[in-house]
Design a protein around this motif. Structure first.
Motif, mmCIF file in Angstrom:
data_model
loop_
_atom_site.group_PDB
_atom_site.id
_atom_site.type_symbol
_atom_site.label_atom_id
_atom_site.label_comp_id
_atom_site.label_asym_id
_atom_site.label_seq_id
_atom_site.Cartn_x
_atom_site.Cartn_y
_atom_site.Cartn_z
ATOM 1 N N PRO A 277 0.802 -1.229 0.000
ATOM 2 C CA PRO A 277 0.000 0.000 0.000
ATOM 3 C C PRO A 277 0.841 1.289 0.000
ATOM 4 O O PRO A 277 0.462 2.268 -0.640
ATOM 5 C CB PRO A 277 -0.837 -0.096 1.275
ATOM 6 N N GLU A 278 1.981 1.270 0.708
ATOM 7 C CA GLU A 278 2.806 2.484 0.740
ATOM 8 C C GLU A 278 3.398 2.795 -0.639
ATOM 9 O O GLU A 278 3.411 3.947 -1.075
ATOM 10 C CB GLU A 278 3.924 2.342 1.765
ATOM 11 N N GLN A 279 3.896 1.763 -1.316
ATOM 12 C CA GLN A 279 4.458 1.971 -2.654
ATOM 13 C C GLN A 279 3.374 2.386 -3.637
ATOM 14 O O GLN A 279 3.611 3.200 -4.531
ATOM 15 C CB GLN A 279 5.168 0.703 -3.152
ATOM 16 N N TYR A 280 2.188 1.813 -3.476
ATOM 17 C CA TYR A 280 1.083 2.168 -4.361
ATOM 18 C C TYR A 280 0.735 3.648 -4.212
ATOM 19 O O TYR A 280 0.497 4.331 -5.211
ATOM 20 C CB TYR A 280 -0.152 1.312 -4.041
ATOM 21 N N ILE A 281 0.733 4.145 -2.991
ATOM 22 C CA ILE A 281 0.432 5.562 -2.765
ATOM 23 C C ILE A 281 1.500 6.439 -3.419
ATOM 24 O O ILE A 281 1.190 7.456 -4.045
ATOM 25 C CB ILE A 281 0.317 5.859 -1.249
ATOM 26 N N ARG A 282 2.769 6.047 -3.298
ATOM 27 C CA ARG A 282 3.858 6.806 -3.933
ATOM 28 C C ARG A 282 3.712 6.798 -5.455
ATOM 29 O O ARG A 282 3.872 7.823 -6.117
ATOM 30 C CB ARG A 282 5.217 6.222 -3.555
ATOM 31 N N ILE A 283 3.402 5.626 -5.991
ATOM 32 C CA ILE A 283 3.236 5.519 -7.442
ATOM 33 C C ILE A 283 2.036 6.341 -7.905
ATOM 34 O O ILE A 283 2.110 7.049 -8.916
ATOM 35 C CB ILE A 283 3.088 4.037 -7.859
ATOM 36 N N GLN A 284 0.945 6.266 -7.151
ATOM 37 C CA GLN A 284 -0.258 7.027 -7.500
ATOM 38 C C GLN A 284 0.023 8.530 -7.438
ATOM 39 O O GLN A 284 -0.392 9.285 -8.330
ATOM 40 C CB GLN A 284 -1.406 6.673 -6.548
ATOM 41 N N THR A 285 0.746 8.964 -6.415
ATOM 42 C CA THR A 285 1.091 10.385 -6.287
ATOM 43 C C THR A 285 1.968 10.836 -7.454
ATOM 44 O O THR A 285 1.727 11.893 -8.052
ATOM 45 C CB THR A 285 1.822 10.638 -4.961
ATOM 46 N N ARG A 286 2.979 10.034 -7.784
ATOM 47 C CA ARG A 286 3.853 10.361 -8.915
ATOM 48 C C ARG A 286 3.048 10.421 -10.214
ATOM 49 O O ARG A 286 3.244 11.310 -11.040
ATOM 50 C CB ARG A 286 4.967 9.309 -9.010
ATOM 51 N N HIS A 287 2.147 9.478 -10.390
ATOM 52 C CA HIS A 287 1.285 9.437 -11.578
ATOM 53 C C HIS A 287 0.445 10.712 -11.668
ATOM 54 O O HIS A 287 0.317 11.315 -12.738
ATOM 55 C CB HIS A 287 0.402 8.182 -11.505
ATOM 56 N N ASP A 288 -0.130 11.146 -10.552
ATOM 57 C CA ASP A 288 -0.956 12.354 -10.537
ATOM 58 C C ASP A 288 -0.128 13.601 -10.863
ATOM 59 O O ASP A 288 -0.573 14.472 -11.609
ATOM 60 C CB ASP A 288 -1.640 12.515 -9.183
ATOM 61 N N TYR A 289 1.086 13.677 -10.290
ATOM 62 C CA TYR A 289 1.966 14.815 -10.589
ATOM 63 C C TYR A 289 2.347 14.845 -12.072
ATOM 64 O O TYR A 289 2.395 15.916 -12.683
ATOM 65 C CB TYR A 289 3.233 14.781 -9.739
ATOM 66 N N LEU A 290 2.616 13.693 -12.635
ATOM 67 C CA LEU A 290 2.964 13.640 -14.051
ATOM 68 C C LEU A 290 1.798 14.097 -14.923
ATOM 69 O O LEU A 290 1.989 14.780 -15.930
ATOM 70 C CB LEU A 290 3.410 12.237 -14.450
ATOM 71 N N LYS A 291 0.586 13.721 -14.532
ATOM 72 C CA LYS A 291 -0.584 14.174 -15.299
ATOM 73 C C LYS A 291 -0.753 15.694 -15.208
ATOM 74 O O LYS A 291 -1.104 16.345 -16.190
ATOM 75 C CB LYS A 291 -1.841 13.463 -14.816
ATOM 76 N N LEU A 292 -0.464 16.252 -14.026
ATOM 77 C CA LEU A 292 -0.520 17.707 -13.875
ATOM 78 C C LEU A 292 0.559 18.387 -14.727
ATOM 79 O O LEU A 292 0.302 19.416 -15.363
ATOM 80 C CB LEU A 292 -0.358 18.108 -12.408
ATOM 81 N N ASP A 293 1.756 17.814 -14.729
ATOM 82 C CA ASP A 293 2.834 18.345 -15.563
ATOM 83 C C ASP A 293 2.451 18.315 -17.041
ATOM 84 O O ASP A 293 2.694 19.279 -17.776
ATOM 85 C CB ASP A 293 4.131 17.548 -15.370
ATOM 86 N N LYS A 294 1.860 17.221 -17.452
ATOM 87 C CA LYS A 294 1.452 17.093 -18.845
ATOM 88 C C LYS A 294 0.412 18.149 -19.205
ATOM 89 O O LYS A 294 0.501 18.791 -20.260
ATOM 90 C CB LYS A 294 0.899 15.698 -19.109
#
Length: 180
Positions: free
Chosen positions: A115-132
């Protein structure tokens, strides 16, 4: 002598010397065209930081003084806009590739077991979408010559005007001295 000839062999004469063998050049030299890799082509694309930190005023001053043609000013501004758009597109492609790499890890099984890694991956994914989204917005603004590119265009135009003014002032001074 015959005894030594048994150990060392007979002395060779020019007639019995072996002929040199030639090695085929194709084994070591390739006459094919060089292969240009995609990585080398991408190196030519400037990074966003390089473009944002370029001294457009200095470039404009040089062009205004040396070239002093208004059509060059408009062509150079259009070229700068195209360069910005190219860089933004390449950055968007990089972000899309990063998003695609994270996509397989956004599964329920990863969420359940890590669950901790999933949250990190999800957060990174969301930031990348914002960057895009931000890069796409800047790409749209670049077409209108607004956003990040606006400062570069204003600096270039200001430098061009200064260089052109210096050129015309020098030209007027030299003409005055030549006529007197």
């Amino acid at each position: 002598m015959k005894f030594l000839d048994l150990f060392f062999g007979k002395a060779r004469t020019a007639e019995t010397a072996p002929t040199p063998t030639f090695v085929d050049e194709r084994l070591f030299v390739s006459h094919d065209e060089p292969i240009v890799e995609e990585v080398q082509q991408k190196r030519n694309i400037r990074s966003l930081d390089e473009i944002l930190h370029r001294n457009f005023e200095k470039e404009g001053f040089r062009d205004g003084y040396e070239l002093h043609r208004i059509d060059h000013l408009t062509n150079r501004i259009d070229s700068t806009v195209a360069e910005f758009r190219l860089v933004f597109r390449s950055k968007i492609e990089e972000v899309e590739a990063d998003i695609a790499e994270l996509q397989p890890f956004l599964m329920d099984s990863v969420k359940e077991y890590m669950p901790e890694q999933y949250i990190r991956i999800q957060t990174r994914h969301d930031y990348l979408k914002l960057d895009k989204a931000a890069l796409e917005a800047e790409l749209e603004l670049a077409v209108k010559k607004e956003g990040f590119i606006e400062k570069a265009i204003c600096d270039y135009r200001m430098g061009f005007e200064k260089g052109f003014a210096l050129f015309t002032d020098e030209r007027l001074l030299t003409n005055r001295f030549m006529n007197h």
